[in-house]
Design an enzyme around this catalytic site. Structure first.
Site, PDB file in Angstrom:
ATOM      1  CG  ASP A 144      70.931  90.059  73.987  1.00 28.69           C
ATOM      2  OD1 ASP A 144      70.486  91.198  73.575  1.00 28.69           O
ATOM      3  OD2 ASP A 144      71.365  89.307  73.122  1.00 28.69           O
ATOM      4  CD  GLU A 317      70.597  88.758  67.399  1.00 30.96           C
ATOM      5  OE1 GLU A 317      71.688  89.049  67.461  1.00 30.96           O
ATOM      6  OE2 GLU A 317      69.554  89.325  67.959  1.00 30.96           O
TER       7      GLU A 317
END
Length: 595
Positions: A144, A317
């Site tokens: 990420d 998320e």
């Protein structure tokens, strides 16, 4: 065991340089205490201890011993019988001695003969599939993007990073900076894994009013510390040197979960003008929770969002909450970006979003029965936007992979890249508001010589034998298609090995599709060779931009009204294109290829 893919070349300093910089010779010795612990003694440490890696091995525990309670063992897959590549482990500079402990590695493992001391580590690209104009780490694992923030002419890109191998682990915040979103300078990791846990995703803000007390315009980072011992807790750190180094808040954590909550992570923080407060949005299981604060340290719960909204096939998320303009109007609406894994439209991870209102306390989705996807490919996840971006822009970036196979893609020196940056806005169609993802304007600067410019009619097939005079697998294609009466409007990118990607508009079913089942190396995962598709509108004229960069294809239709991102691993670049029509004919009124 796996064969050696390659070795990164490490150049030990010459005797003359060593004599100039280190009057005494460096030395290393190993004290094996059975197969469970080895003590490593180093005199006159060099800059790095070079560690040999074998990905199929179990993780060993490597710890630099300083005597501090903060000493943290890193998980490293040290080579047992075959060296695949190397990673550097930083040693203390200026010390006469250094001690490390290495646990869970057998005394007869090959790593003990391959560990070296060095003052340099060669990060030159050795991986065939490493892209050219997409951001990637110099080496190691990345997932990420997080902490994206703009300050003083620099775009800061922090990212989930493992500096000790090309598989997930040892989460740090890696760090790169750019002045143009295209060319990136790689810096040392900004926030390292510590005794509170892995440093998971989060965000960074510019504290323009000195809310936290670390100085006007200090950079304040928020992140999740994750461990089995402490669970998932929210922490903060501050930087006064333009994000190069961070000091962790001495009273961390700043926020802990309610009892029984396991997934409690990825804080996105922003300033909300209307309520004169800082807002934090957190991913909590399959919902988002919203908190507010005046000082960035003390947070009050405001509301939650998510029940009965959107897709719920997996954990939510990496949230983001931004206000975007609606094209052609003076209006704005709020967009809540929500990444989900698994549960994407084609399996695994993906990014969904919601459009609605936000009053500083509660987000309300205006279309509670709809599920909207930001990108219709397999490889666009953990999408977040830059804080404090110039010109009021909202620039998004994603991780370009999928959790179904991210650890197994056929690269080794590094794993994973980022998508190209995208400017976000809203548009309306049939009374519904949708997100538009347009390639950032900076990408136009990448265009070199225009190699081909054509217009032609496709009755059945039309072939262009060579896309580029010198095809290295990195280029952009831009085309405009005017449909006459075809049911299928398509083309295939292919090479001399018979590898191909089939891309087409199905105008009967109103969808755009990409088939990578024959794209090259696909056998590393049964979830990889799949067809992805996006819904499209009825248009007599269709524009399409394709960004091809070694191992990825990103497609943007009608200036970003739909986007599709897919990885590909061809054994040689796609150097030809063949157009085809089914059920009629069409015209390509403009076809351009840029190196």
């Amino acid at each position: 065991m796996k064969k050696n893919f390659y070795h990164l070349t490490m150049a030990l300093t010459t005797a003359a340089a060593l004599a100039a910089c280190q009057p005494q010779k460096s030395a290393i010795s190993f004290e094996h205490q059975g197969d469970t612990l080895t003590i490593v003694h180093i005199t006159n440490p060099t800059k790095y201890l070079i560690l040999p890696i074998q990905e199929s091995c179990n993780e060993g525990k490597v710890k630099l011993v300083t005597g501090s309670p903060a000493d943290m063992a890193m998980d490293v897959r040290l080579a047992v019988d075959s060296v695949e590549y190397y990673v550097p482990f930083a040693l203390p500079q200026g010390a006469k001695e250094a001690t490390l402990t290495i646990g869970r590695v057998a005394a007869d493992a090959i790593c003990w003969d391959s560990i070296q001391l060095a003052d340099t580590f060669n990060t030159a690209n050795t991986d065939y599939y490493r892209p050219v104009y997409h951001h990637t780490p110099l080496y190691g694992w990345m997932n990420d993007a997080n902490g994206l923030v703009y300050k003083d002419g620099e775009y800061h890109l922090y990212f989930q990073y493992n500096p000790y191998g090309s598989k997930w682990g040892n989460m740090h915040w890696g760090h790169s900076v750019s002045k143009d979103l295209i060319h990136w300078d790689h810096l040392d990791p900004a926030i390292a894994r510590d005794t509170l846990g892995h440093i998971f995703s989060g965000s960074t803000v510019i504290d323009k009013n000195n809310s936290a007390g670390y100085g006007k315009d200090a950079m304040i980072a928020f992140y999740t510390s994750a461990s089995d011992e402490h669970g998932q807790i929210q922490c903060m750190a501050y930087s006064t040197d333009n994000g190069r180094t961070y000091t962790k808040y001495e009273k961390n954590p700043i926020l802990t979960p309610f009892d029984g909550l396991k997934d409690f992570r990825d804080p996105k923080v922003f300033w909300h003008d209307a309520t004169d407060k800082w807002i934090m949005i957190l991913a909590v299981g399959q919902e988002m929770q919203i908190y507010s604060s005046a000082n960035l340290k003390d947070w009050a719960y405001e509301s939650s969002f998510g029940e009965g909204q959107g897709a719920h096939g997996g954990v939510w998320e990496c949230p983001d909450l931004i206000e975007l303009p609606i094209e052609g109007t003076e209006l704005k609406k709020w967009v809540l970006i929500c990444n989900i894994n698994p549960g994407g439209p084609f399996g695994g991870s993906a990014t969904q979003y919601f459009v609605g209102t936000f009053d500083g306390k509660r987000f309300v989705n205006e279309s509670p029965k709809a599920t909207k996807w930001m990108d219709w490919g397999k490889d666009h996840y953990a999408t977040v936007t830059w804080s404090n971006a110039p010109e009021g822009r909202h620039i998004a970036l994603a991780w370009m992979s999928n959790w179904q196979y991210a650890n197994n893609v056929p690269t080794t020196q590094y794993r994973s890249g980022n998508s190209i940056p995208r400017d976000l806005s809203l548009y309306t169609s049939a009374g519904e508001t949708y997100l538009k993802s347009s390639p950032a304007k900076e990408l136009l600067k990448l265009r070199g010589k225009e190699e081909k410019k054509h217009s032609f009619k496709v009755d059945r097939t039309y072939n262009l034998d060579k896309l580029l005079s010198d095809n290295t697998g990195t280029y952009e294609i831009e085309m405009t298609i005017k449909n006459r009466n075809a049911e299928i409007v398509g083309f295939q990118l292919f090479n001399s090995k018979g590898e191909e990607v089939d891309i087409y508009y199905n105008l009967v079913e109103k969808k755009f599709a990409m088939d990578r089942s024959k794209s090259g190396i696909v056998s590393f995962s049964q979830d990889f060779p799949i067809v992805t598709f996006a819904p499209i509108e009825d248009n007599s004229e269709m524009t399409l931009r394709l960004f091809i960069d070694k191992s990825s294809i990103e497609a943007f239709g009608d200036d970003g009204r739909f986007a599709m991102t897919n990885l590909v691993f061809p054994s040689e670049p796609y150097n030809r294109i063949s157009f085809y029509a089914k059920g009629g004919s069409y015209t390509v009124s403009s076809f351009k290829v840029y190196k």
